[in-house]
Design an enzyme around this catalytic site. Sequence first.
Site, PDB file in Angstrom:
ATOM      1  N   ARG A   1       0.737  -1.164  -0.067  1.00 64.09           N
ATOM      2  CA  ARG A   1       0.096   0.119   0.006  1.00 64.09           C
ATOM      3  C   ARG A   1       0.867   1.136  -0.046  1.00 64.09           C
ATOM      4  O   ARG A   1       1.615   1.416   0.872  1.00 64.09           O
ATOM      5  CB  ARG A   1      -0.939  -0.014   1.071  1.00 64.09           C
ATOM      6  CG  ARG A   1      -1.694   1.304   1.496  1.00 64.09           C
ATOM      7  CD  ARG A   1      -2.749   1.308   2.596  1.00 64.09           C
ATOM      8  NE  ARG A   1      -3.801   0.752   2.024  1.00 64.09           N
ATOM      9  CZ  ARG A   1      -5.142   0.722   2.819  1.00 64.09           C
ATOM     10  NH1 ARG A   1      -5.134   1.844   3.688  1.00 64.09           N
ATOM     11  NH2 ARG A   1      -6.045   0.228   2.127  1.00 64.09           N
TER      12      ARG A   1
ATOM     13  N   HIS B   1      -7.624   0.407  -6.422  1.00 59.01           N
ATOM     14  CA  HIS B   1      -7.764  -0.302  -4.919  1.00 59.01           C
ATOM     15  C   HIS B   1      -8.700  -1.590  -5.290  1.00 59.01           C
ATOM     16  O   HIS B   1      -9.741  -1.877  -4.771  1.00 59.01           O
ATOM     17  CB  HIS B   1      -8.497   0.257  -3.977  1.00 59.01           C
ATOM     18  CG  HIS B   1      -8.693  -0.036  -2.476  1.00 59.01           C
ATOM     19  ND1 HIS B   1      -7.886  -1.038  -2.230  1.00 59.01           N
ATOM     20  CD2 HIS B   1      -9.316   0.407  -1.421  1.00 59.01           C
ATOM     21  CE1 HIS B   1      -7.993  -1.402  -0.840  1.00 59.01           C
ATOM     22  NE2 HIS B   1      -8.959  -0.183  -0.437  1.00 59.01           N
TER      23      HIS B   1
ATOM     24  N   GLN C   1     -10.518  -3.814  -2.758  1.00 57.81           N
ATOM     25  CA  GLN C   1     -12.086  -3.427  -2.281  1.00 57.81           C
ATOM     26  C   GLN C   1     -13.062  -3.570  -3.326  1.00 57.81           C
ATOM     27  O   GLN C   1     -14.230  -3.930  -2.910  1.00 57.81           O
ATOM     28  CB  GLN C   1     -11.786  -1.792  -2.190  1.00 57.81           C
ATOM     29  CG  GLN C   1     -12.927  -1.211  -1.634  1.00 57.81           C
ATOM     30  CD  GLN C   1     -13.187  -1.452  -0.240  1.00 57.81           C
ATOM     31  OE1 GLN C   1     -12.325  -1.334   0.429  1.00 57.81           O
ATOM     32  NE2 GLN C   1     -14.497  -1.962  -0.051  1.00 57.81           N
TER      33      GLN C   1
ATOM     34  N   ASP D   1     -17.108   7.562  -1.112  1.00 55.35           N
ATOM     35  CA  ASP D   1     -15.887   7.540  -0.316  1.00 55.35           C
ATOM     36  C   ASP D   1     -15.498   8.924  -0.010  1.00 55.35           C
ATOM     37  O   ASP D   1     -16.274   9.955  -0.382  1.00 55.35           O
ATOM     38  CB  ASP D   1     -14.773   7.093  -1.573  1.00 55.35           C
ATOM     39  CG  ASP D   1     -13.374   6.660  -0.703  1.00 55.35           C
ATOM     40  OD1 ASP D   1     -13.434   6.671   0.560  1.00 55.35           O
ATOM     41  OD2 ASP D   1     -12.551   6.483  -1.554  1.00 55.35           O
TER      42      ASP D   1
ATOM     43  N   CYS E   1     -16.525   2.178   1.083  1.00 58.90           N
ATOM     44  CA  CYS E   1     -15.292   1.246   1.460  1.00 58.90           C
ATOM     45  C   CYS E   1     -14.821   1.551   2.902  1.00 58.90           C
ATOM     46  O   CYS E   1     -14.161   0.407   3.502  1.00 58.90           O
ATOM     47  CB  CYS E   1     -14.143   1.367   0.516  1.00 58.90           C
ATOM     48  SG  CYS E   1     -13.538   3.126   0.541  1.00 58.90           S
TER      49      CYS E   1
ATOM     50  N   ARG F   1     -14.167  -8.125   2.793  1.00 57.44           N
ATOM     51  CA  ARG F   1     -12.593  -7.620   2.362  1.00 57.44           C
ATOM     52  C   ARG F   1     -11.964  -8.997   2.718  1.00 57.44           C
ATOM     53  O   ARG F   1     -11.078  -9.529   2.218  1.00 57.44           O
ATOM     54  CB  ARG F   1     -12.342  -6.607   3.090  1.00 57.44           C
ATOM     55  CG  ARG F   1     -12.636  -5.120   2.553  1.00 57.44           C
ATOM     56  CD  ARG F   1     -12.172  -4.892   1.066  1.00 57.44           C
ATOM     57  NE  ARG F   1     -10.906  -5.020   1.132  1.00 57.44           N
ATOM     58  CZ  ARG F   1      -9.814  -4.121   1.414  1.00 57.44           C
ATOM     59  NH1 ARG F   1     -10.377  -2.819   1.963  1.00 57.44           N
ATOM     60  NH2 ARG F   1      -8.602  -4.248   1.400  1.00 57.44           N
TER      61      ARG F   1
HETATM   62  N1   CP Z   1     -11.474   0.306   2.619  1.00 58.45           N
HETATM   63  C1   CP Z   1     -10.170   0.097   3.080  1.00 58.45           C
HETATM   64  O1   CP Z   1      -9.231  -0.116   2.461  1.00 58.45           O
HETATM   65  O2   CP Z   1      -9.939   0.848   4.367  1.00 58.45           O
HETATM   66  P1   CP Z   1      -8.423   0.805   5.107  1.00 58.45           P
HETATM   67  O3   CP Z   1      -7.889   1.917   4.727  1.00 58.45           O
HETATM   68  O4   CP Z   1      -8.772   0.741   6.672  1.00 58.45           O
HETATM   69  O5   CP Z   1      -7.488  -0.483   4.783  1.00 58.45           O
HETATM   70  N1  NVA Z   2      -9.743   7.076  -1.216  1.00 61.95           N
HETATM   71  C1  NVA Z   2      -9.529   6.688   0.087  1.00 61.95           C
HETATM   72  C2  NVA Z   2      -9.719   5.247   0.338  1.00 61.95           C
HETATM   73  C3  NVA Z   2      -9.270   4.751   1.717  1.00 61.95           C
HETATM   74  C4  NVA Z   2      -9.367   3.225   1.817  1.00 61.95           C
HETATM   75  C5  NVA Z   2      -7.883   6.920   0.239  1.00 61.95           C
HETATM   76  O1  NVA Z   2      -7.218   6.881  -0.557  1.00 61.95           O
HETATM   77  O2  NVA Z   2      -7.703   7.411   1.281  1.00 61.95           O
END
Ligand code: CP
Ligand code: NVA
Length: 305
Positions: free
Chosen positions: A102, A129, A132, A224, A264, A292
């Site tokens: 990540r 992502h 997700q 989101d 999400c 998930r």
């Molecule tokens: N939805 C999601 O990826 O959540 P986190 O950022 O908590 O991993």
């Molecule tokens: N769009 C958000 C998603 C987090 C799971 C981010 O990138 O912070």
Amino acid sequence: MSTRHLLTINDLDAATLLALLADARAAKADPAALHGALTGRTVLMHFTKASTRTRVSVETAVVRLGGHPIFTRGDELQLGRGEPIADTANVVSRWCDAIFIRTFAHADVEELARHATIPVVNALTDDHHPLQALADLMTIEEHLGELQGKTIAWVGDGNNVFHSLAQAAALAGMHVRIATPAGYEADPEIMRATAAIALDHGGSITELRDPTEAVAGADVVVTDVFVSMGEEAQTAAKLEAFRGYQVDAALMAQAAPTAIFMHCLPAHRGEEVSGEVIDGPQSVVWDEAENRLHTTVAVLRYLLG
Ligand code: CP
Ligand code: NVA
């Protein structure tokens, strides 16, 4: 056979996507059947952004399959002090069986995958992502049945989560409508390619400004956060630009009477969604979060056999 990766949903074809969803359903129905699939195997998870769902669900999935997750953050790896991505990929490939990463730049994840001889999984970048999106489709199928032909309305930022959801929905032959303010549209290149895939599978992508137009009669309403990780400096400008894009009860009422609400998470009640909607009867966000885990189990089985 070349190494399989999951960097974006485009690494999957429609048949593989549907097979992953079926495997996730099986994993959810009978978790005990999975024990041992990753015995003796190690999965590195390297995250340079915060995470609750992804970190905990991936670690849990690896453990449920009998494997060993190693979690590192930021500068805990020499990568954070400037060791080249290629060198990191080379050495980790000698010990581990997969890498979940990540981070910010999607190109960094592509670079890692170019040099790794083990599967690399994108656990969120600024642009995608995919994990997700798999959980999202599983959740829609659980609540509404067959995906083909259903309409998803996205209200808010044309961001990483949206790109992956649109790519997955396109493969599944769904109709996707997105309403964004000017300047916050989804990536035009990703949208062009995704619209072509949607068309091939009997679906469509429609880009709009007006949230009401996007939501009208939709089966699924999704949003989101307005300010993603790494965008903190843009907070004031984005909150201003997204005024009128909150999914509230009045907007939800424009969707199909059977419509579900998805997010999400993490969510900001009072910004992109009202508390009434996310905590209300149409919301399926806890199932979405649970899924998930099951979809990640399916991904691990697919990538690591
Ligand atoms: N939805 C999601 O990826 O959540 P986190 O950022 O908590 O991993
Ligand atoms: N769009 C958000 C998603 C987090 C799971 C981010 O990138 O912070």
